[in-house]
Design an enzyme around this catalytic site. Structure first.
Site, mmCIF file in Angstrom:
data_model
loop_
_atom_site.group_PDB
_atom_site.id
_atom_site.type_symbol
_atom_site.label_atom_id
_atom_site.label_comp_id
_atom_site.label_asym_id
_atom_site.label_seq_id
_atom_site.Cartn_x
_atom_site.Cartn_y
_atom_site.Cartn_z
ATOM 1 N N ASP A 132 42.148 37.720 41.070
ATOM 2 C CA ASP A 132 41.067 38.313 40.278
ATOM 3 C C ASP A 132 41.093 39.843 40.377
ATOM 4 O OD1 ASP A 132 38.401 37.978 38.910
ATOM 5 O OD2 ASP A 132 37.748 39.076 40.685
ATOM 6 N N GLU B 241 55.835 31.856 52.897
ATOM 7 C CA GLU B 241 55.858 31.177 54.196
ATOM 8 C C GLU B 241 55.918 29.659 54.026
ATOM 9 O OE1 GLU B 241 52.325 32.450 56.209
ATOM 10 O OE2 GLU B 241 53.035 34.499 56.424
HETATM 11 C C1 GLC Z 1 37.370 39.242 36.829
HETATM 12 C C2 GLC Z 1 36.784 37.911 36.425
HETATM 13 C C3 GLC Z 1 35.414 38.152 35.864
HETATM 14 C C4 GLC Z 1 34.556 38.775 36.942
HETATM 15 C C5 GLC Z 1 35.207 40.048 37.463
HETATM 16 C C6 GLC Z 1 34.563 40.509 38.719
HETATM 17 O O1 GLC Z 1 37.581 40.064 35.756
HETATM 18 O O2 GLC Z 1 37.627 37.284 35.499
HETATM 19 O O3 GLC Z 1 34.815 36.982 35.384
HETATM 20 O O4 GLC Z 1 33.301 39.070 36.437
HETATM 21 O O5 GLC Z 1 36.564 39.841 37.790
HETATM 22 O O6 GLC Z 1 34.890 39.651 39.764
#
Ligand code: GLC
Length: 569
Positions: A236, A287
Site C-alpha cells: 500500500d 527466504e
Molecule cells: C492506498 C489505499 C487507499 C488508502 C491509502 C491510505 O492508496 O489504496 O485506499 O486510503 O492507501 O492507506
C-alpha cells in the site's frame, strides 16, 4: 494457538528484534513464477459478502464465496486490509498488524481463508500497509506520551510548530486526502505540543522508515503473514515511505491537494530511501521455498521513477493505476501501454494491469462519459458498458499479470447518489465535502435478484446502501444470461489461461485506421479495440475468439467495441 500468541507478542512487545536477512543473488532469477501471468481478483472485504449479518462483509463471507472467485477463472485474491483497525480509512489505519479486526473475524478465520483458498488453487495476497499505522496503534500512543526527541517519537515524524508559540504547522505540506499534512498533539499536561506528519488522514501517522527499529519490526510482520501461508503482498502507498530530511516549504496554496502523480519532486514522497526498504523486503520474500510476490501501489510522477521500483532486487510488479485514469482514446491507451510496458521491459519485470480499484471510479461510469474521469459522473450508458468490456479485452491481452476489482466482472457502476449522511470516506470530509470520495466504488456486491441487500447479507441495511437497480446486474441474474458481463469475463479469463505462450512477452501495434488499436502478441493473436466512429471489419483469415459484443456478420467490430482474433486454422 499458543504459538500464535507468542508470535504476536514478539512483534507487539519487542522493538529490538535481531534482523535476519537472507542473502540474495539477483542474477539467479530466470524461471517463470506463478505471478508472471496470473490474474488477481481484488476483494474489498467490507463489501464482498457478509456472513454474520451485521451489514459489513467479513472473512467467513469471503470463504463462502471462494468458489465464485475460482469459477471466474482467476489465480489469486488480493484482499483489502483485515487487520485490527478503528476503520477510519476502511482498515488502512492499522491498530494491530498481527491480528484481525473482529468486524471481519478472527485470526483463525484468516487461516481458514488461506487454507481454503489454497485448496481451491487460489493464491492469497495480503494488503501490506507500511507507510503509516493508526493513531490508535500502541506505537503512536507511546510516542504521544514520550518526551520530545525520544526514541518512541523517532518512529514517526514529530516536529515543532512555527510561530512564537509553535501554533503554525512546521511547513506547508499537504495531505493527499486534503488539508494540511500536520496535526498538532497535546502534551500530558494538556498544553499544545509538537506536530506529527500524516500524508493521509490525521488518524494515519506516517512511520519513519529511516528508523532501524521500524524496519526490523516490519520484517517480522511480513514473516508473520508469510509463515501463515500468505503468498504475496500488495504494498500500500509504497512510494510514500521514501522521505528526505528536508522540511522546506513547497509553496503550496492553502487549498491545494497534494497529487504525487502530477506534482514535481517533494521531500516527503518517492525519495531514494524507499529503494533500500524494498530491497530488504525482497530479501524477506526470498527466504521462502516459493518466493513471495511483492506488487506495489507505486504512484509517482513519471515512468522513469516507476521503473526504478521494478529493478531486479526490488518489486516483482506494480499495479498500472495510470491506465485507470486515461480518457477513452486510442492514442491515450497505446501511449500508456507502451510507456508502462517499456518501464517493465527495461528491468525484465512485469506490470499488473488494472483498470479499477477500491480507490478509482468504476470503469463503466468513467467510459460512459467522454472527458476525464474526475468530478461527478453522470448516467451510465450502454456505450460505457461496451467500452469497459473492450478495455478489459485489451488489458487482459497484455503480457504480465492483471487485476480485476470485485464487481467489475458484473459491470457495476459508480454509485453517485449515496446520501451524505451515509458517506464514509475521509476524503469527503477532509476536502470540506468538495470531493465525493471513494464510497461510490465500494458499495456491497449484489449476489441475488432479491432479498435483503440482494444476498450480500441477511440484513437490509448495509454499511453503504446499494441501488435497487443492482438486482438486474446481480450475480444470480447474470449467471442466467449467457450474454452477461459475468459470462463475458469467465469466457475471456478461460481463454487467457490457455492461448498465450510463456515466451510471448512482446507486443506490436499493427497499422490500422485512425482510432482503431490492433495489438499483436505472438504469431497469430490480435486484439482489436475500436475507439473510432466507424465499424471495423476483420480479415477473412481471422476468427473472433471473444468480443465485447457480438460481431455483425461475424466480421464487423462496432464502434466502442473490441475483439480477440486468431488466424483461422
Ligand atoms: C492506498 C489505499 C487507499 C488508502 C491509502 C491510505 O492508496 O489504496 O485506499 O486510503 O492507501 O492507506
Amino acid at each position: 494457538m499458543i504459538v500464535e500468541e507468542e508470535a504476536q507478542k514478539r512483534i507487539l512487545d519487542s522493538i529490538h528484534l535481531p534482523g535476519h536477512v537472507a542473502s540474495l543473488d539477483v542474477d539467479t532469477e530466470s524461471s517463470l513464477m506463478w505471478w508472471h501471468k496470473a490474474v488477481l481478483y481484488q476483494v474489498y472485504l467490507r463489501s464482498f459478502a457478509d456472513a454474520n449479518d451485521d451489514g459489513v462483509g467479513d472473512i467467513a463471507g469471503l470463504i463462502s464465496r471462494l468458489p465464485y472467485i475460482k469459477e471466474l477463472g482467476v489465480d489469486a485474491v488480493w484482499i483489502s486490509p483485515w487487520y485490527e483497525s478503528p476503520m477510519l480509512d476502511g482498515g488502512y489505519d492499522v491498530r494491530n498488524y498481527v491480528d484481525t479486526d473482529p468486524l471481519f473475524g478472527s485470526l483463525e478465520d484468516v487461516q481458514n481463508l488461506i487454507d481454503a483458498s489454497h485448496q481451491l488453487g487460489l493464491r492469497v495476497v495480503l494488503d501490506f500497509v507500511a507507510n503509516h499505522c493508526s493513531s490508535q496503534h500502541p506505537w503512536f500512543q507511546s510516542a504521544l506520551t514520550s518526551s520530545e526527541g525520544s526514541r518512541e517519537r523517532d518512529w514517526f515524524y514529530f516536529k515543532d510548530g512555527q510561530g512564537e508559540s509553535g501554533n503554525e504547522p512546521p511547513n506547508d505540506w499537504k495531505s493527499i486526502f486534503g488539508g494540511p499534512a500536520w496535526t498538532r498533539t497535546q502534551n500530558l499536561d494538556g498544553s499544545p505540543g509538537q506536530w506529527y506528519f500524516h500524508l493521509f488522514d490525521t488518524s494515519q501517522p506516517d512511520l519513519n522508515w529511516k528508523n532501524e527499529e521500524v524496519l526490523i519490526q516490519f520484517d517480522e510482520i511480513l514473516r508473520f503473514w508469510f509463515d501463515r501461508g500468505v503468498d504475496g503482498c500488495r504494498l500500500d502507498a509504497v512510494s510514500a515511505i521514501g522521505k528526505d530530511d528536508d522540511y522546506r516549504d513547497m509553496g503550496f496554496a492553502p487549498d491545494d491537494l497534494y497529487r504525487p502523480d502530477i506534482w514535481g519532486p517533494v521531500p516527503f514522497f518517492d525519495a531514494e530511501g524507499v529503494h533500500d526498504v524494498l530491497r530488504r523486503w525482497r530479501r524477506v520474500a526470498r527466504e521462502y521455498p516459493t518466493e513471495k510476490f511483492l506488487v506495489g501501489e507505486v504512484v509517482v510522477r513519471d515512468v522513469e521513477r516507476l521503473a526504478r521500483y521494478l529493478r531486479r532486487d526490488e518489486l516483482q510488479s506494480t499495479l498500472s493505476f495510470d491506465l485507470s485514469k486515461i480518457v477513452w482514446s486510442a492514442d491515450a491507451f497505446r501511449q500508456m501501454i507502451n510507456t508502462l510496458h517499456g518501464a517493465c521491459f527495461e528491468h525484465h519485470s512485469w506490470m499488473t494491469w488494472t483498470l479499477s480499484s477500491h480507490d478509482e471510479k468504476r470503469t463503466v461510469s468513467r467510459y460512459s462519459q467522454d472527458g476525464p474521469a474526475e468530478g461527478v459522473l453522470g448516467d451510465v450508458t450502454p456505450t460505457g458498458h461496451g467500452r469497459a468490456r473492450a478495455a478489459y479485452l485489451l488489458a487482459l491481452a497484455l503480457p504480465g499479470s492483471a487485476c480485476i476489482y470485485q464487481g467489475e466482472e458484473l459491470g457495476l457502476w459508480e454509485v453517485i447518489d449515496i446520501h451524505e449522511d451515509r458517506l464514509q470516506d475521509p476524503i469527503y470530509f477532509r476536502t470540506g465535502k468538495q470531493e465525493l470520495g471513494r464510497d461510490g466504488c465500494r458499495v456491497p456486491l449484489p449476489w441475488e435478484k432479491e432479498g435483503p441487500s440482494l444476498g450480500f447479507s441477511a440484513r437490509h441495511e448495509t454499511w453503504l446502501p446499494q441501488p435497487q437497480s443492482w438486482a438486474d446486474v446481480s450475480v444470480a441474474t447474470q449467471l442466467n444470461d449467457a450474454s452477461s458481463t459475468l459470462h463475458f469475463f469467465r469466457a475471456v479469463l478461460a481463454l487467457r489461461a490457455t492461448i498465450f505462450n510463456d515466451d510471448e512477452w512482446d507486443i506490436t501495434w499493427e497499422p490500422s485506421p485512425t482510432g482503431v488499436l490492433v495489438l499483436r502478441r505472438g504469431p497469430d493473436f490480435r486484439c482489436v479495440v475500436n475507439f473510432s466512429g466507424e465499424p471495423f471489419c476483420i480479415s477473412d483469415d481471422e476468427e473472433a475468439l471473444a468480443s465485447s459484443s457480438p460481431l455483425t456478420d461475424e466480421r464487423i467490430i462496432g464502434v466502442n467495441n473490441g475483439a480477440w482474433l486468431r488466424a483461422r486454422r
